[in-house]
Write an enzyme that holds these catalytic residues in place. Structure first.
Site, PDB file in Angstrom:
ATOM      1  CG  ASN A   9     -31.644 -14.014  26.683  1.00  0.00           C
ATOM      2  OD1 ASN A   9     -31.769 -12.815  26.939  1.00  0.00           O
ATOM      3  ND2 ASN A   9     -32.639 -14.881  26.785  1.00  0.00           N
ATOM      4  CD1 TRP A  10     -25.942 -10.775  28.017  1.00  0.00           C
ATOM      5  CD2 TRP A  10     -25.830  -8.567  28.389  1.00  0.00           C
ATOM      6  NE1 TRP A  10     -24.721 -10.341  27.576  1.00  0.00           N
ATOM      7  CE2 TRP A  10     -24.621  -8.980  27.798  1.00  0.00           C
ATOM      8  CE3 TRP A  10     -25.990  -7.218  28.706  1.00  0.00           C
ATOM      9  CZ2 TRP A  10     -23.580  -8.101  27.520  1.00  0.00           C
ATOM     10  CZ3 TRP A  10     -24.962  -6.336  28.435  1.00  0.00           C
ATOM     11  CH2 TRP A  10     -23.758  -6.785  27.850  1.00  0.00           C
ATOM     12  CG  HIS A  94     -36.473 -16.686  26.076  1.00  0.00           C
ATOM     13  ND1 HIS A  94     -36.949 -17.058  27.315  1.00  0.00           N
ATOM     14  CD2 HIS A  94     -35.182 -17.084  26.027  1.00  0.00           C
ATOM     15  CE1 HIS A  94     -35.972 -17.649  27.985  1.00  0.00           C
ATOM     16  NE2 HIS A  94     -34.892 -17.680  27.238  1.00  0.00           N
ATOM     17  CD  GLU A  96     -36.568 -16.441  30.847  1.00  0.00           C
ATOM     18  OE1 GLU A  96     -36.142 -15.335  30.452  1.00  0.00           O
ATOM     19  OE2 GLU A  96     -35.818 -17.338  31.281  1.00  0.00           O
ATOM     20  CB  SER A 211     -28.156 -25.066  32.712  1.00  0.00           C
ATOM     21  OG  SER A 211     -29.237 -24.594  33.515  1.00  0.00           O
ATOM     22  N   GLY A 233     -27.474 -17.227  32.132  1.00  0.00           N
ATOM     23  CA  GLY A 233     -26.666 -16.868  33.297  1.00  0.00           C
ATOM     24  C   GLY A 233     -25.175 -16.741  33.015  1.00  0.00           C
TER      25      GLY A 233
HETATM   26  P1  13P Z   1     -29.594 -20.169  31.364  1.00  0.00           P
HETATM   27  O1  13P Z   1     -28.324 -20.316  30.558  1.00  0.00           O
HETATM   28  O2  13P Z   1     -29.467 -19.182  32.488  1.00  0.00           O
HETATM   29  O3  13P Z   1     -30.150 -21.487  31.764  1.00  0.00           O
HETATM   30  O4  13P Z   1     -30.677 -19.495  30.360  1.00  0.00           O
HETATM   31  C1  13P Z   1     -30.850 -20.064  29.114  1.00  0.00           C
HETATM   32  C2  13P Z   1     -31.717 -19.165  28.337  1.00  0.00           C
HETATM   33  O5  13P Z   1     -32.900 -19.024  28.613  1.00  0.00           O
HETATM   34  C3  13P Z   1     -31.103 -18.420  27.238  1.00  0.00           C
HETATM   35  O6  13P Z   1     -32.065 -17.806  26.447  1.00  0.00           O
END
Ligand code: 13P
Length: 247
Positions: A9-10, A94, A96, A211, A233
């Protein structure tokens, strides 16, 4: 039995040119992957990404879509628009988007139903906030999110759905759930699916996200119920993402 699926997921990163460059770097590194490999660039990069991915073993995913077919929904993107670009997967709900763009269990469900109707594979995100974890209600939270996301999904479509368990406190923080914690919560999600839909729950692939990186991927992927990863990330660097893919 469940083929592992690792998706990147960019988020809101990379221009179209940068997307093509990242994919070109990634292709040879994951060419012999055992897992299914998916990249989910921003909507504006999907055309460039599709061109760069042609002939590779990497599938294309989007990060969101609207649940209407078409019409007066300024700024939104429909399932047909994604399909027209060769998109196969779409991340839905998601955390977010739930937090910053007011997505609810109800809109998440409508998007899941629309994706399935159109032949896109939804990657449905669920996960608890830190205060929910600390209050001991993680299982209730993910069970509820899962059941509401899958409301009215046809029995024959359930096995197509991918669920991503992403504890919100582990996203972008460098904190990962322990592999046992992640596995146990994923078992709760599977049990919730089983309560509604029966044994087909054993066929549903459930990813871990938060993470996840080259250092912890092997241990997480060794767990009984973790069927893949949704990588933020670490998906922005070809080498790191390929190490997760080839865990
Ligand atoms: P990270 O791998 O940056 O913690 O993000 C996870 C994520 O939200 C993938 O959708």
């Amino acid at each position: 039995m469940r083929k592992p699926i690792i998706a990147g997921n960019w988020k809101m990163n990379k221009t179209p040119d940068e997307a093509a460059a990242l994919i070109n770097d990634l292709k040879p590194l994951v060419a012999s992957a055992q897992a299914e490999v998916v990249v989910c660039p921003p909507a504006t990069d999907l055309a460039a990404a599709a061109a760069a991915l042609a002939g590779s073993n990497i599938s294309l995913g989007a990060q969101n879509m609207d649940y209407h077919d078409s019409g007066a929904y300024t700024g939104e993107v429909s399932a047909d628009m994604l399909l027209g670009l060769g998109v196969k997967y779409v991340i839905i709900g998601h955390s977010e988007r739930r937090e910053y763009y007011a997505e609810t269990d109800e809109t998440v469900n409508l998007k899941v139903l629309k994706a399935l109707e159109k032949g896109l594979t939804p990657i449905v995100c669920v996960g608890e906030k830190l205060e929910e974890r600390e209050s001991g209600v993680t299982a209730e939270v993910v069970r509820k999110q899962t059941k509401l996301a899958l409301l009215n999904v046809a029995q024959g479509d359930v096995a197509k759905v991918v669920v991503a368990y992403e504890p919100i406190w582990a996203i972008g923080t460098g904190k990962t759930a322990t592999s046992d914690d992640a596995n146990n919560t994923i078992k709760e999600i599977r049990a919730a699916i089983k309560e509604v839909f029966g044994n087909v729950a054993e066929e549903v692939r459930i990813q871990y996200g938060g993470s996840m990186n080259p250092k912890n991927a092997t241990e997480l992927m060794a767990m009984s119920d973790i069927d893949g990863g949704l990588i933020g990330g670490a998906s922005l660097k070809a080498e790191d993402f390929s190490k997760v893919v080839n865990y």
